[in-house]
Structure formats: C-alpha cells, structure tokens
Write a protein that holds these residues in place. Structure first.
Motif, PDB file in Angstrom:
ATOM      1  N   GLN A  57      69.302  44.477  75.745  1.00 60.92           N
ATOM      2  CA  GLN A  57      70.514  45.241  75.993  1.00 60.92           C
ATOM      3  C   GLN A  57      71.270  44.710  77.210  1.00 60.92           C
ATOM      4  OE1 GLN A  57      69.549  49.387  76.120  1.00 60.92           O
ATOM      5  NE2 GLN A  57      71.603  50.031  76.625  1.00 60.92           N
ATOM      6  N   ASP A  76      69.680  44.545  70.701  1.00 59.42           N
ATOM      7  CA  ASP A  76      69.761  45.860  71.336  1.00 59.42           C
ATOM      8  C   ASP A  76      71.168  46.069  71.891  1.00 59.42           C
ATOM      9  OD1 ASP A  76      69.082  48.310  72.252  1.00 59.42           O
ATOM     10  OD2 ASP A  76      67.532  47.633  73.664  1.00 59.42           O
ATOM     11  N   GLU A  77      71.920  46.918  71.233  1.00 61.61           N
ATOM     12  CA  GLU A  77      73.305  47.223  71.600  1.00 61.61           C
ATOM     13  C   GLU A  77      74.119  45.960  71.876  1.00 61.61           C
ATOM     14  OE1 GLU A  77      74.228  50.631  73.485  1.00 61.61           O
ATOM     15  OE2 GLU A  77      72.351  51.658  73.048  1.00 61.61           O
ATOM     16  N   THR A  94      65.770  51.487  72.720  1.00 66.20           N
ATOM     17  CA  THR A  94      65.255  50.336  73.467  1.00 66.20           C
ATOM     18  C   THR A  94      63.735  50.401  73.567  1.00 66.20           C
ATOM     19  OG1 THR A  94      67.302  50.162  74.733  1.00 66.20           O
ATOM     20  CG2 THR A  94      65.367  49.126  75.683  1.00 66.20           C
TER      21      THR A  94
HETATM   22 MG   LIG Z   1      68.894  51.245  75.027  1.00 69.30          MG
END
Ligand SMILES: [Mg+2]
Ligand SMILES: Nc1ncnc2c1ncn2[C@@H]1O[C@H](COP(=O)(O)OP(=O)(O)O)[C@@H](O)[C@H]1O
Lengths: 253, 314
Positions: free
Chosen positions: B85, B159-160, B45
C-alpha cells in the motif's frame, strides 16, 4: 539454501558502499593517518618501544581492530535497520528466503566492507611505519573472524533498534569505550595492577592482544585465550540471532 | 476453474489482542481479478500481509498453488508478487537495480531480457537508470509493480494501487491490471472505491471489521446492487398471496402481516403503481408502506460511510 538471494543482498549492499566510496574509504584513511601523526610521531617519539616494538608499529594492530570493529557494527546495523526505516523490509519477509539467508547476505556484506577498510588501513600504515607481520595467515583469520562476529552483533543491534538514536547509542556508549580501553594504544602490562585486573573483563582486550600477537608475536594474554574469547562472543551473537529467528522478534508481528 | 489460493478460517490478532481477521474463508480462482472492497481498517492489508508472509497468522491456514504458506513457504512465496500500500523504495537507488534486486531475492538468476520485458510492460524502460527519487508518484508505484513482477509471479497482490492517485493514473493502472490478466496472472487488489471494483474485477469480496461479508461475481453483485424492497403492511394478516398479486418479486412476510416486493430502482418501470392498484383490487387494506434498500446495498452504504469517517478522522 537460496544462494542467488544471498548474492543479491550481498551485491546490493556492496553497491551502496561503492556509491558512497569517497566517504567509505576516505574517512577511515584520514582518521587513521591522524592517529599515526598524533600517537605515532608526536607521542611515539617519547615512548620509544613497547614490548620490543616501536610505538608507531605497536599501535597498528589496535588501530586496525578499532576500525574493523566499529565499521562492522555500523555497516551491519545500518544495513538491516535502513530497510526497516524506509519500509523496504517487507520485501525480505515476502521473499522465499529464510532468516539465515538474510543474515548471511547482510552480515557478509558488512564484514566484507569492514575488511576492505581494515586492509586499506594496513596499507596506509606501511607508509608511516616499518613493521613486518609475524603470522600473516593468523592475522587474516583473526581479522575475518572479528569482522564477522561484530557484524553479527551489529545485525542484532539493527534488528533491535527502533530509531537512529538507539542505533548509535550502543556503539557510542559501550563499544567505543571498550575498544579504546582495550589496549589499542597501549599494552595492558603498562597499567597499574588494579587496572590490569579490570581490563581482563573487557572482551576487546583479548581481541587486540590476539591480533597483536599475529603481528609481533607478543601478547598480553595467551593466544588461545584470545581465540576462546572471540569464539565465545561469536557464539553468543549466533545464539541471539537464532533466538530472533525462532521468535520473529522485531521482525514479524 | 481451479483455485490458486485457498484461505481457511484465517485469524489474526495483533499484539494487544486486537482481532484484525476473524476467521476468513476465501478461495481465489486461477486467472481471475478479485477485488477486496472494504473501508479503512477493515483488515485488507492484514489479510494480504498474512498471505505474503509479512505477518504471521494466529490460526487458520493458507495455501498458494497447493503449497502451505508456513510449512512450504519457499514454494508458496515464489508464486506471489506483492505491491504494498505504501510506496516504500530506496530513494537513491536506480530503477533497474532495485528491480534486479527483487528478482534475485526470489532466487531467479539475473536475466536482462526478463528485466527489460517487465520494465517495458510498465512503461519504465526509458526511466531504467533514473534514481527513484526523481520519479513521480505514479511512476514510483509502477516501479513497485515492476519489482513485484520481476520474478514472474502467478499471483499478484495489489494493496490499494489507486489510493490517492488521480483519475488519469487510475485508468492507467486499470490498463496495466487488464494487461496482466491477459498474461494469465491472478490478481487480488484491495480498494475502497466501489467504482474501481466495478471497473476491473471479475469477482468482488466485501470485507469489514475483519470479516469477509460476501464474495460474488461482479455481475451478480451489480445486478443486486440497485435492488430495493417495498413492504406493504396490512391491517389484517393474510395466509397466502392473493392470485392477482402472485409474482416472483413478491413474497409474504413470515407472520402474514406484510407483502414484500423487490424491485430494481434502475429499471424503467418499477411495477409499484401496478402493485398498489392490484392490492386495492384485492380489497386489502394498507396500514403503512415502507421502502428499504436490499441488505447488500446497505452493506455498501455503511461501507462507504465508515470509509469516509475513517478518512475524516485521519
Ligand atoms: Mg490497507
Ligand atoms: N501492527 C499493528 N498492530 C496493531 N493493530 C494493527 C496493526 N496493523 C493494523 N492494525 C489494525 O488492524 C485493523 C486492520 O488494519 P488493516 O489490515 O491495515 O486494514 P485495511 O488495510 O483494510 O485498511 C485496523 O484496525 C488496524 O488499526
């Protein structure tokens, strides 16, 4: 300058305002009406005149100032704090916009909302008391300048605040007392000399005095002094914002 | 292929001195899907946030489409879309308004056709007037993607995107990503699932403790994944590999005291039986036999373990 982005922020913020339109408009209108009933009718009937103006009319500029100042601060501080709180602030940081554009968008919207409410209060006032405005243009200019400078102040507050408590503490403990003691409901000349002197350290006195001058052509302090005071306040806020911009304080890690 | 993002010696220390990125070098190719694989706390991140302008780097440089992210941030950021995320959205806002807002922030004029296209692309069109709070978690993530795509970015950071998402939604997300790639968007996604990287990435980067351990074509990587080494330790060191044993898979250790044989655990025949009988035929005497996973596999195993530990702790 990315005007499309500024406009987007402005429109988005104004939408938030209109979504809660009942709250946004009704609350200030009701509280102002109450002030007129309590101060204007009940107390005012015993005071008769202040500086040649009926008491009911005398408090109109102060009431408008009171509302515009508190609304500007709360709108701007909440407007910029809220995205930080719910985490949408990243969007502003990742967008191809400068900090200046963010400031113009949020401060512009906050000041506009405060102005709208100020004007509504002015209209409400006409229902309760008779008065004419001596310098309408100066009145409008003063109102706009005040709304912008306190929205700038609110913006700084919102950037600084780490939680909702901090967001409310400054207006509650500092701004509201200063505004109430700034001559919203009385003329500084009515105070004992020692309090007159102390009042001169309250910046809000200069604002309300100047604003009242625009209405009734009478003032506690010279109008130029009032302009200087608000200019100084705006300057300080701009300097702080410039510093935040340079250092990324509380914005970018 | 041309590089669309170039990262050079990127370092990031947070306040308090924690070094989250320790000099990352990475080139991202135009049009590829790059998966950044790493456990929680690896710095994924942080890396994305730094490229996108949410955090500032301590040193190093990043260019996007040739534009420096600091000196030429407007041009650089205009090319980027970011899906964070966390699901961060205003609960009372309507889907279409928040997507419009994002487009406006990037300086693009309101364009109903463009907004409609992106909402349809993410199957959100019939939800356009819903308030965000009325949507399911998977739908909210789609809204985030729609916002990120609203200004037609060339590079999309996810992000994820599938953390905490059930299997069906995960497949769904992979389809969305594949569709975007077909449109020519370069995609960088982070994940801590090896299977996810395997399923959709063209290349895979492994990041751990703030360092990019490797970046490779997925196919090469996967081929190497199943590899293991067999070390045949000898009582008497030898100077060269005997004739009978010579093959590409076998080499001699530096001091000549061991033969190291690389084989594929997934192959039908590993060749171990033949190797050991050949060793005997050559008259070599064994002291010990050790097997170990290739260094890459080790990285992955550690990676997954660390990830699990971090999740347990959380
Ligand atoms: Mg992360
Ligand atoms: N704002 C921050 N301040 C201090 N340390 C941070 C901050 N954000 C992340 N970190 C630390 O940096 C490391 C990398 O975090 P992060 O980039 O979020 O990892 P990942 O996304 O791979 O899980 C972690 O050890 C984390 O604790």
């Amino acid at each position: 300058m990315n005007w499309t982005a500024i406009r987007s922020i402005f429109v988005f913020e104004m939408f938030r305002f209109f979504r809660t339109i009942a709250q946004s408009f009704l609350a200030p209108v009701i509280s102002t009406s109450l002030y007129f009933v309590v101060f204007g009718a009940a107390i005012g009937s015993r005071i008769e005149e202040v500086e040649g103006v009926s008491y009911g009319a005398f408090i109109v500029p102060g009431l408008i100032m009171l509302t515009v100042i508190t609304q500007s601060i709360s709108n701007a501080s909440f407007g910029i704090y809220f995205p930080k709180f719910i985490g949408t602030f990243f969007e502003l940081l990742a967008a191809p916009i400068s900090f200046l554009e963010i400031v113009i968008g949020y401060v512009g919207a906050a000041a506009t909302k405060a102005l709208i409410i100020g004007i509504i209060i002015l209209i409400t006032a006409f229902f309760f008391v008779d008065f004419t405005i001596a310098h309408p243009l100066a009145m409008v200019a003063f109102l706009i300048l005040t709304a912008i400078s306190f929205a700038l102040f609110g913006f700084i507050l919102g950037i600084w605040a780490g939680n909702f408590e901090q967001l409310q503490i400054v207006p509650l403990l500092i701004v509201t007392p200063l505004v109430f003691l700034g001559g919203s409901f009385y003329s500084i000349s009515m105070l004992p000399p020692i309090w007159q002197t102390i009042s001169m350290f309250n910046p809000v006195v200069y604002l309300i005095s100047g604003f009242r001058w625009a209405f009734f052509d009478t003032a506690d302090v010279p109008i130029l002094t009032s302009l200087l005071a608000i200019g100084l306040f705006t300057g300080i806020c701009l300097a702080v914002i410039w510093w935040i911009f340079r250092t990324g304080w509380r914005i970018r890690e | 292929m041309q590089n669309i993002v170039e990262i050079r010696d990127l370092k990031k220390s947070y306040k308090g001195g924690f070094e989250a990125l320790k000099g990352v070098d990475l080139d991202i190719r135009e049009g590829e899907i790059l998966a950044l694989l790493g456990p929680n706390g690896a710095g994924k991140t942080t890396l994305i946030s730094t490229i996108c302008g949410i955090t500032t780097s301590t040193s190093g440089s990043v260019t996007v489409g040739g534009h420096d992210i600091v000196n030429d941030y407007r041009a650089a950021r205009s090319m980027i879309g970011l899906v964070p995320q966390e699901i961060n959205l205003e609960p009372f806002e309507r889907v279409i308004n928040t997507v419009r807002f994002s487009r406006g922030l990037f300086g693009k004029r309101g364009d109903d056709a463009a907004i409609e296209k992106v909402l349809k692309q993410l199957s959100l069109w019939d939800k356009k007037d819903s308030q965000i709070r009325e949507l399911s978690g998977g739908m909210k993530r789609r809204v985030l993607i729609a916002k990120a795509l609203s200004h037609d970015p060339r590079v999309l950071f996810l992000d994820e995107p599938t953390a905490g998402v059930d299997v069906e939604l995960r497949k769904d997300m992979w389809d969305v990503v594949a569709g975007l790639k077909a449109d020519g968007v370069t995609i960088i996604l982070t994940t801590h699932y090896i299977e996810e990287a395997e399923a959709i990435a063209d290349r895979v980067g492994v990041i751990a403790k703030g360092e990019l351990m490797l970046v490779e074509e997925k196919n090469t990587l996967m081929a190497r994944m199943g590899q293991k080494e067999l070390e045949v330790q000898l009582t008497e060191p030898i100077s060269e590999v005997p004739m009978l044993l010579q093959s590409d898979a076998l080499r001699l250790s530096d001091d000549g005291s061991a033969l190291i044989y690389t084989y594929d655990t997934r192959a039908e025949r590993t060749g171990i039986t033949k190797l050991l009988s050949d060793v005997a035929k050559e008259g070599l005497v064994l002291r010990d036999v050790v097997t170990r996973q290739s260094s890459l596999e080790e990285i992955f195993v550690n990676l997954v373990n660390n990830g699990d530990n971090a999740e347990d702790a959380a």
